[in-house]
Design a protein around this motif. Structure first.
Motif, PDB file in Angstrom:
ATOM      1  N   ILE A   5      33.283  -3.623 -21.758  1.00 56.56           N
ATOM      2  CA  ILE A   5      33.805  -4.626 -22.694  1.00 56.56           C
ATOM      3  C   ILE A   5      33.715  -4.035 -24.093  1.00 56.56           C
ATOM      4  N   ASN A   6      34.828  -4.092 -24.821  1.00 61.37           N
ATOM      5  CA  ASN A   6      34.870  -3.494 -26.150  1.00 61.37           C
ATOM      6  C   ASN A   6      34.390  -4.454 -27.233  1.00 61.37           C
ATOM      7  N   ASN A   7      33.806  -3.886 -28.255  1.00 64.46           N
ATOM      8  CA  ASN A   7      33.564  -4.585 -29.508  1.00 64.46           C
ATOM      9  C   ASN A   7      34.926  -4.810 -30.173  1.00 64.46           C
ATOM     10  N   ILE A   8      35.216  -6.056 -30.566  1.00 57.24           N
ATOM     11  CA  ILE A   8      36.571  -6.332 -31.087  1.00 57.24           C
ATOM     12  C   ILE A   8      36.822  -5.663 -32.427  1.00 57.24           C
ATOM     13  N   ASP A  14      30.570  -1.665 -26.054  1.00 56.93           N
ATOM     14  CA  ASP A  14      29.149  -1.806 -26.371  1.00 56.93           C
ATOM     15  C   ASP A  14      28.445  -2.721 -25.365  1.00 56.93           C
ATOM     16  N   THR A  15      29.182  -3.111 -24.326  1.00 55.77           N
ATOM     17  CA  THR A  15      28.655  -4.003 -23.289  1.00 55.77           C
ATOM     18  C   THR A  15      29.333  -3.623 -21.982  1.00 55.77           C
ATOM     19  N   GLN A  17      29.983  -5.292 -17.969  1.00 56.94           N
ATOM     20  CA  GLN A  17      29.857  -6.482 -17.123  1.00 56.94           C
ATOM     21  C   GLN A  17      29.650  -6.043 -15.674  1.00 56.94           C
ATOM     22  N   CYS A  24      26.626  -9.911 -18.201  1.00 54.52           N
ATOM     23  CA  CYS A  24      27.039  -8.966 -19.235  1.00 54.52           C
ATOM     24  C   CYS A  24      25.809  -8.279 -19.827  1.00 54.52           C
ATOM     25  N   ILE A  25      25.876  -6.950 -19.927  1.00 52.02           N
ATOM     26  CA  ILE A  25      24.690  -6.132 -20.214  1.00 52.02           C
ATOM     27  C   ILE A  25      24.932  -5.317 -21.487  1.00 52.02           C
ATOM     28  N   PRO A  26      24.079  -5.490 -22.494  1.00 47.78           N
ATOM     29  CA  PRO A  26      24.240  -4.702 -23.724  1.00 47.78           C
ATOM     30  C   PRO A  26      23.776  -3.265 -23.524  1.00 47.78           C
ATOM     31  N   ASP A  28      21.444  -1.318 -24.414  1.00 43.70           N
ATOM     32  CA  ASP A  28      20.091  -1.199 -24.967  1.00 43.70           C
ATOM     33  C   ASP A  28      19.224  -0.441 -23.964  1.00 43.70           C
ATOM     34  N   ASN A  31      16.724  -2.370 -21.911  1.00 40.53           N
ATOM     35  CA  ASN A  31      17.187  -3.410 -20.983  1.00 40.53           C
ATOM     36  C   ASN A  31      17.233  -2.830 -19.563  1.00 40.53           C
ATOM     37  N   ASP A  33      18.650  -3.900 -16.883  1.00 43.32           N
ATOM     38  CA  ASP A  33      19.988  -3.921 -16.282  1.00 43.32           C
ATOM     39  C   ASP A  33      20.803  -2.714 -16.770  1.00 43.32           C
TER      40      ASP A  33
ATOM     41  N   ARG B 351      11.951  -9.478 -25.378  1.00 45.81           N
ATOM     42  CA  ARG B 351      11.399  -8.127 -25.228  1.00 45.81           C
ATOM     43  C   ARG B 351      12.400  -7.049 -25.591  1.00 45.81           C
ATOM     44  N   ALA B 352      13.663  -7.248 -25.206  1.00 39.84           N
ATOM     45  CA  ALA B 352      14.721  -6.276 -25.457  1.00 39.84           C
ATOM     46  C   ALA B 352      16.003  -7.056 -25.698  1.00 39.84           C
ATOM     47  N   GLU B 353      17.066  -6.357 -26.105  1.00 35.72           N
ATOM     48  CA  GLU B 353      18.360  -7.037 -26.204  1.00 35.72           C
ATOM     49  C   GLU B 353      18.692  -7.583 -24.819  1.00 35.72           C
ATOM     50  N   SER B 355      20.433  -9.329 -21.420  1.00 32.85           N
ATOM     51  CA  SER B 355      21.670  -9.494 -20.660  1.00 32.85           C
ATOM     52  C   SER B 355      22.024 -10.987 -20.657  1.00 32.85           C
ATOM     53  N   PHE B 356      23.294 -11.268 -20.292  1.00 35.14           N
ATOM     54  CA  PHE B 356      23.775 -12.651 -20.327  1.00 35.14           C
ATOM     55  C   PHE B 356      24.265 -13.078 -18.946  1.00 35.14           C
ATOM     56  N   TRP B 358      25.711 -16.683 -17.114  1.00 35.81           N
ATOM     57  CA  TRP B 358      26.168 -18.005 -17.522  1.00 35.81           C
ATOM     58  C   TRP B 358      27.094 -18.610 -16.471  1.00 35.81           C
ATOM     59  N   ILE B 375      30.695 -12.002 -22.374  1.00 36.49           N
ATOM     60  CA  ILE B 375      29.852 -12.075 -23.582  1.00 36.49           C
ATOM     61  C   ILE B 375      29.498 -10.648 -23.973  1.00 36.49           C
ATOM     62  N   THR B 377      28.792  -7.533 -27.493  1.00 32.12           N
ATOM     63  CA  THR B 377      28.485  -7.207 -28.882  1.00 32.12           C
ATOM     64  C   THR B 377      27.330  -8.062 -29.405  1.00 32.12           C
ATOM     65  N   SER B 378      26.254  -8.066 -28.667  1.00 32.64           N
ATOM     66  CA  SER B 378      25.147  -8.968 -28.982  1.00 32.64           C
ATOM     67  C   SER B 378      24.051  -8.276 -29.773  1.00 32.64           C
ATOM     68  N   ASN B 388      29.365 -12.099 -29.170  1.00 32.30           N
ATOM     69  CA  ASN B 388      30.776 -12.466 -29.073  1.00 32.30           C
ATOM     70  C   ASN B 388      30.997 -13.179 -27.745  1.00 32.30           C
TER      71      ASN B 388
END
Lengths: 51, 418
Positions: A5-8, A14-15, A17, A24-26, A28, A31, A33, B351-353, B355-356, B358, B375, B377-378, B388
């Motif tokens: 998934i792109n940063n707009i 930057d994510t 899925q 959805c996983i950043p 990081d 993290n 995941d 603890r960390a950025e 995951s989402f 939902w 979801i 760009t967090s 986002n």
């Protein structure tokens, strides 16, 4: 399987899925995941491109 | 300096004088000192009954249990199993070759290898009588398996919460694990501490003696003078409870002192709790603390325990809360027709950025509701996770917006588990 998934603003991913449950996983390193995603990549897999 | 030295001679019950060898030493610099005789103990008595004592292991109650008394001495979060943000029961759990958090917060269920049967995991109200617990963590087998494979649950602990253990130094502290357990299946079970920073571990075999009976178990692990824990938010120590051991984890000799990890020595002798559909295990009151004895379980207020869990998982909506359609959980603005940037307040820094996860969420820009599709760009700041929230189309640019539940089963979860 994963999908990027792109940063707009930057139009760079930057994510990611996780398609099995849509979580959805950043990008990081702390993290778990994301750590699993990196392991999946290291096994030679490729995510779907962002739309 | 004023120094007073008293050597006391007292008459005992048999009329013999004996030397208590108790020295009371006082000076203006160090205050009052009491020194024991060669037994190494000082007892505090009331009406001839010992109420507390000082020993080489520190301050203890009359039964030799430590009187640490310090707040937050339990390294295990949610050891009384009171918090279950994800839900109170999940049926049909089968081996997916991975790990998962499903009901009770902070307790991860894991398995690998061949199928380990089918299980129901729940937050249960069966608890030991008179101990002050309201909930336990239960695993109930619903389809048996005698295939090779492993089954366990564990709690993973951040390294920055473990620095005072002084692991990897000459002053490394012993750790005592205590818990209440009940199962229909008696026999040998394995508990393990696993150091993930240095690939080291130690195991201990305990026995469930009586079926269908709550038993308290206390296990002391020696301090480890090798391998320091990283001082960060990563996974440093696992407290592991085995329910079934694969051949790969049990073909050697059980490792009962800290050593570099040899898989074959980790869970030797573990019974197979998956071998019958009647099998179950309940556990509660899990406490891991510094010292060579178990203090009473540290009961924390519900709100404190919840907030500790929310460092790793935040659930908004079903089933932890009862959402109503249209309820707002965050506010933001619309920079493009396909996205709203929304801040959702959180009770603590995660603890960390995260995951989402939902279900049934929508964005409302005053004129329209659009379903969330992803979801991205967090980032988190103190007390807020901003991201986002992407939709297919239809939002009006530059409008304010809010994030809403779309149904009574809607939820949003932030996940930063270990």
């Amino acid at each position: 399987m994963y999908k990027l998934i792109n940063n707009i603003e930057t139009q760079e991913a930057d994510t990611v899925q996780r398609l099995s449950d849509n979580v959805c996983i950043p990008f990081d390193p702390s993290n778990i995941d994301y750590q699993e995603y990196l392991e999946w990549l290291s096994e030679g897999n490729t995510p779907e491109e962002a739309e | 300096m004023i120094q007073v030295l008293l050597l006391l001679f007292l008459l005992d019950n048999d009329g013999w004088y004996y030397n208590m060898a108790t020295i009371i030493n006082a000076d203006t610099s160090n205050g009052l000192e009491l020194t024991s005789d060669t037994s190494g103990e000082i007892e505090l008595q009331s009406a001839g009954v010992t109420k507390a004592k000082v020993t080489a292991n520190g301050l203890q109650d009359a039964n030799g249990n430590p009187l640490h008394g310090g707040s937050y001495r339990n390294l295990i979060i949610n050891g009384d199993m009171n918090i279950a943000q994800r839900g109170t029961s999940l049926t049909g759990m089968t081996n997916s070759g991975g790990t998962s958090y499903q009901t009770v917060d902070r307790f991860m269920f894991g398995g690998s290898g061949s199928p380990f049967g089918t299980w129901t995991q729940s937050q249960d109200t069966d608890v030991p009588t008179g101990q002050g617990f309201a909930n336990s963590f239960k695993m109930q087998c619903t389809t048996s398996s005698t295939d090779d494979g492993q089954l366990l649950f564990q709690q993973r602990i951040e390294g920055q919460n473990l620095q005072y253990i002084k692991k990897g130094t000459s002053n490394a502290e012993s750790l005592t694990l205590s818990f209440w357990v009940k199962s229909n299946k008696t026999g040998t079970y394995i508990a393990e501490l696993k150091d993930n920073d240095n690939t080291r571990q130690i195991s201990y075999a305990y026995t469930i003696d009586s079926s269908d009976t709550w038993e308290k178990k206390t296990i002391t692990f020696a301090g480890d003078t090798t391998g320091t824990f990283d001082n960060d938010n990563g996974r440093s120590l696992d407290a592991v409870f085995y329910l079934k051991a694969s051949i790969a984890l049990s073909s050697g000799t059980l490792n009962t002192s800290w050593n570099s990890t040899v898989n074959a020595n980790r869970a030797v002798g573990q019974v197979n709790l998956a071998d019958s559909t009647s099998n179950y295990i309940n556990i509660t009151g899990v406490q891991l603390e510094v010292g060579e004895g178990a203090s009473d379980f540290e009961h924390l207020p519900y709100d404190v325990q919840l907030q500790r869990c929310q460092r790793y998982y935040n659930r908004f909506g079903y089933p932890f809360q009862t959402p109503s359609t249209g309820r707002r959980i965050g506010a933001g603005q619309v920079p493009a027709t396909t996205v709203g940037i929304v801040c959702v307040p959180t009770p603590t820094t995660m603890r960390a950025e995260p995951s989402f996860d939902w279900s049934n969420l929508s964005l409302n820009d005053v004129t329209t509701n659009q379903t969330i599709t992803s979801i991205s760009t967090s980032y988190q700041t103190h007390g807020c996770v901003t991201a986002n929230y992407n939709v297919a189309s239809g939002l009006t640019r530059d409008q304010p917006c809010n994030l809403r539940f779309s149904s009574t089963s809607a939820y949003l979860a932030f996940i930063s588990e270990l």
